[in-house]
Motif scaffolding. Sequence first.
Motif, mmCIF file in Angstrom:
data_model
loop_
_atom_site.group_PDB
_atom_site.id
_atom_site.type_symbol
_atom_site.label_atom_id
_atom_site.label_comp_id
_atom_site.label_asym_id
_atom_site.label_seq_id
_atom_site.Cartn_x
_atom_site.Cartn_y
_atom_site.Cartn_z
ATOM 1 N N LEU A 1 49.742 51.797 45.730
ATOM 2 C CA LEU A 1 48.970 51.617 44.499
ATOM 3 C C LEU A 1 49.545 52.410 43.332
ATOM 4 C CD1 LEU A 1 45.352 51.894 46.005
ATOM 5 C CD2 LEU A 1 46.598 49.811 45.395
ATOM 6 N N GLN B 1 42.659 43.316 43.682
ATOM 7 C CA GLN B 1 42.990 44.714 43.990
ATOM 8 C C GLN B 1 42.148 45.225 45.151
ATOM 9 O OE1 GLN B 1 42.635 46.937 40.348
ATOM 10 N NE2 GLN B 1 44.840 46.772 39.950
ATOM 11 N N ASP C 1 43.474 43.774 48.319
ATOM 12 C CA ASP C 1 44.737 44.428 48.687
ATOM 13 C C ASP C 1 44.481 45.737 49.421
ATOM 14 O OD1 ASP C 1 46.330 42.485 47.691
ATOM 15 O OD2 ASP C 1 46.731 43.474 45.775
#
Lengths: 173, 255
Positions: free
Chosen positions: A136, A114, A117
């Motif tokens: 998100l 995450q 990303d």
Amino acid sequence: MQDIDAEAFARLYTQHLRAVRSYVTRRVGPGAAEEVTSEVFLVAWRRWPEADVAGLPWLYATAHHAISNHLRGERRYDQALQHLQAAARSSPDETAASADRVVASQALLELSEQERDVLLAVAWDGLTVAELAAVLGCSTATAHVRLHRARRRLDTAMRAQDRRPDSTMERSR
Amino acid sequence: MTPSAKHRQDAALRELDPLPLPTADHDHEKLQQDAAWLLALAETHPRTRSLVHSHSRPARRQRARRGAVALGLALAGLAGGGVALATTGGWDQIAASWDDMTGHDPQRQAATPQMVARGTGTSSSATGITDLQLIAAPTADGGQCVHLGGGASTQDTCYSGQDTAPKTPLAGLGGQAFYQSYFTSQADYLWGHVDPQQVATLRVSATDRDPVTATVDRTTGYWVTSIIDTNAAHPLTLTAIAPDSRTLLSQTIAP
């Protein structure tokens, strides 16, 4: 059969294909990029007119899911990152900047998926925080916080890499 | 985090970008064709989409690249404000489409495509389709590429050896026995391959629809037909009939 606004769809496609394809290509490689990009726009058609109204942030979010599905199936995310690291190491460029690239590629491996990303969406794709929030699925404020934390984590990891002997050797070559 | 650290981080990440240079833009026409292809794919029956998605990855990528050509879509389909399946029309265009379909993939260049069957069928857009054409060629991996054209629609599909493994009711009737169908809003298209010594005709029927009959090509063993839109809600029944008129098989094949 669903009524299709073909001209509007073509407009959306023409306007945003390049951004979406780049976003996808960076994460799955050129081999699978067209397939995943096609999937993104197929979803856009199915979710019409929501996709048209929401525009690029919506497409990024859809691409994010499509990429996750692809990588989950292929189990290639870490593999891709390893390639990234290998490519960074094998670069003939011996400048300080390229040394930072090696450090950053190694540091990225220590971050969560995450966190990677978030960082790469901003650094590579130039997503605004609002667009990042759409990807998100969170508020803009939350996206801000996540980006800040990811930056801090990467900074810490890069500093740790700086202190490693092999990294130092790499940089001083 | 200091500004210099942030700057260093940004610069390093940018250097890691696997796409540092802008990717080449499609030309406008290609973009529109791709959009048309996507629309057409989205508009087709879910089963057709699943067929597309069951293909090997190279085949899917190739389909994406081929854009509108794959389904014979014309740019005019978009210009008119709706999606229109363009009539392929004529051997030359079919051959050109085939070249486009097979020319970029070594797996698809094993043999020269040839017309393997002609047939007739029904469609909601006309009283009947009188010139369905099936063009096929084996692929290097044991599969087949086929081009099915006629009426107001056309379809190019490549099947891998795995796809074409005998797994249909026709498997017991010789040859590389399989069939596939695809759906448009006007008709369901079917084709297949059997041993022509065993099977003379294939009849396709559906509830509330007149049945259609496909004649098996005596030389190639291929057959092709279409049946007016069944909406996929009604099952299709496939009946294989021997040269001496015996019924060899009768089985539901769709949905």
